[in-house]
Scaffold this motif. Structure first.
Motif, mmCIF file in Angstrom:
data_model
loop_
_atom_site.group_PDB
_atom_site.id
_atom_site.type_symbol
_atom_site.label_atom_id
_atom_site.label_comp_id
_atom_site.label_asym_id
_atom_site.label_seq_id
_atom_site.Cartn_x
_atom_site.Cartn_y
_atom_site.Cartn_z
ATOM 1 N N GLN A 257 -0.489 0.091 -8.021
ATOM 2 C CA GLN A 257 -0.252 1.433 -7.469
ATOM 3 C C GLN A 257 1.235 1.690 -7.280
ATOM 4 O O GLN A 257 1.719 2.807 -7.509
ATOM 5 N N ARG A 258 1.977 0.678 -6.862
ATOM 6 C CA ARG A 258 3.424 0.831 -6.707
ATOM 7 C C ARG A 258 4.086 1.111 -8.051
ATOM 8 O O ARG A 258 4.925 2.014 -8.176
ATOM 9 N N SER A 259 3.685 0.355 -9.080
ATOM 10 C CA SER A 259 4.266 0.555 -10.412
ATOM 11 C C SER A 259 3.970 1.950 -10.941
ATOM 12 O O SER A 259 4.834 2.611 -11.535
ATOM 13 N N GLN A 262 6.193 4.572 -9.225
ATOM 14 C CA GLN A 262 7.565 4.546 -9.724
ATOM 15 C C GLN A 262 7.667 5.233 -11.086
ATOM 16 O O GLN A 262 8.640 5.943 -11.361
#
Length: 503
Positions: A257-259, A262
């Protein structure tokens, strides 16, 4: 030395009213002014192979290299990507910087061209002056005042006998073409960045779906194992392993989810939007592998804007050599003025008030301690540097194409092998689960089989992602799309080839 008779002929109407001798003299000056010292430009030679080393199996394309670049991203079959590319062209700030640089370059060309023409000025003055005469004490003062007027027009013309101005124009014009190529290269690069970021984001969605599904499956396995432990059918270690496996997969899902976030932020910047105001919701994958017909190595010289930019800078540097050489020759300038002065203003334009002048001057530097020679050496060295950079750019373009050709070929074979591995991993996982339920293997074997199956799924998705990313980079490396239009957005002027770049 070259002579442009067409340009000189355009001056003939200006000779009307001159004496026959004066007209001939002016025509001679015009012809001389079209001569230009210094080397005429020819394109530097480059060693281009007949075909790419990794070209086997690819179809040769026949692009129209003078047309605008095609919308190559449409072959990826994703309407959202199409919309984002349209927004990029409208609002990307990096593209606006490149466009502003191009407009500056064209303005410099216009400035250089203005030096070919006379500079004309005009002025008008009005002056009030007077005298005060002394008078006896108590008597009124006696003073006089007068207003004088003056109107004047001046003209100065630097005759370009040796082509210094023309070579300067040539250098600026080639620099403007290089800036146009830089703009095209920036556009292509940004389009490729956007396509790559979008591909990665959609595959992050694929990873997320896989991980979410796996988390649900592992949660069910944990619940079953917990129930079995509660009734004494399995050991506590089975529960711990199931819980560990679930938590690790949940951690992967959170990292994914972070990737994705970004990548979404990067796309927002590319389309000129604040990340807080931009959202791309997960959707069903529609991206497909585009058809990529192959071009010959020689077409990169016309198709790739970075190659065009490097080559135009060679031409600009070549013209600067002529500018430096022209400093060895005398400068000829013509000047003249016409004016009237007098008072009152109603009588200003009488013949008796007219004053005029005309003249010519020749200036030549006698001694400069080698400064002009040094400038020529500097110009030649700068030219040699641009030639080397041009050839380096061509080599880099060839290498980039070769890299992506071999990448697509190996990724295709890797994908085929990975598909076999995935089928085997899924089969092994199901077999181990069945054996565990029958009590023939420990839960550790289940964990290992499930981990291998998940890894095989992730590897399969990664290979498909890398294939699309390699396709984007190859399209960029070849200069753009093949939908009947060219990759090269810069139309280069005709240039001689296979010859030395300097006389």
């Amino acid at each position: 030395m070259t002579t442009d008779l067409t340009t000189s002929a355009q001056w003939i109407p200006a000779f009307a009213g001159m004496t026959k001798r004066g007209a001939y003299a002016a025509l001679l000056i015009g012809l001389l002014s079209s001569c230009a010292v210094g080397p005429d430009y020819v394109r530097p030679t480059t060693d281009i192979p007949a075909s790419f080393k990794e070209q086997a199996g690819w179809k040769v394309a026949a692009p129209n290299d003078a047309a605008p670049r095609g919308a190559w991203w449409q072959d990826f079959n994703d309407p959202t990507l199409d919309n984002l590319q349209d927004r990029l062209l409208q609002t990307n700030q990096s593209l606006r910087v490149a466009e502003a640089n191009y407009r500056q370059a064209t303005a410099l060309t216009d400035q250089a061209q203005s030096q070919l023409f006379p500079t004309v000025g005009a002025s008008f003055d009005a002056t009030r002056s007077g005298t005060a005469n002394s008078a006896p004490t108590g008597a009124p003062s006696n003073s006089t005042a007068r207003t004088s007027y003056r109107a004047n027009a001046t003209a100065n013309w630097d005759i370009d006998l040796w082509g210094r101005i023309r070579r300067s124009i040539e250098a600026q014009d080639e620099s403007a073409l290089a800036s146009a190529a830089d703009l095209a290269n920036a556009r292509l690069s940004l389009q490729a960045q956007l396509a790559s970021a979008y591909v990665q984001l959609r595959f992050q969605d694929e990873f997320q779906r896989l991980l979410d599904t796996t988390v649900e499956a592992y949660a069910r396995s944990l619940q079953i194992t917990q129930n079995q432990y509660n009734v004494g059918l399995v050991a506590r270690s089975d529960v711990d392993q199931a819980e560990t496996q679930l938590a690790q997969t949940q951690a992967q899902a959170i990292a994914n989810q972070r990737s994705r976030a970004q990548l979404e932020h990067a796309i927002a910047v590319l389309v000129g939007t604040a990340p807080a105001d931009f959202t791309l919701k997960p959707t069903t994958m529609t991206l497909r592998m585009p058809p990529i017909p192959m071009a010959l190595p020689s077409t990169l010289l016309e198709r790739r804007p970075d190659v065009a930019s490097a080559e135009r800078r060679v031409a600009s540097a070549n013209a600067e050599i002529g500018v430096a050489i022209a400093a060895w020759f005398p400068d000829l300038s013509l000047s003249g003025s016409y004016g009237v002065s007098g008072s009152p203003i109603s009588k200003l334009f009488r013949a008796s008030n007219v004053a005029w002048s005309a003249g010519a001057s020749v200036a030549e530097t006698i001694f400069d301690a080698g400064a002009r020679s040094a400038r020529i050496d500097q110009a030649r060295a700068a030219y040699d540097g641009t030639v080397a950079q041009y050839r380096l750019t061509v080599l880099g373009a060839l290498a980039q194409v070769e890299d992506q050709l071999v990448a697509l070929d190996t990724l295709k074979r890797q994908g085929e092998a990975q598909a076999i591995a995935l089928r085997a991993a899924r089969s092994a996982e199901q077999s181990i689960i069945d054996q565990y339920r029958a009590g023939r293997v420990a839960y550790t074997s289940v964990v290992q089989a499930q981990a291998q199956a998940l890894q095989a799924e992730q590897s399969s998705i990664t290979v498909r992602q890398n294939q699309l990313l390699a396709a984007v980079v190859l399209i960029q490396a070849l200069g753009g799309g093949w939908d009947g239009t060219s990759a090269g957005a810069v139309v280069q002027p005709a240039a001689k080839t296979d010859a030395s770049a300097r006389k």
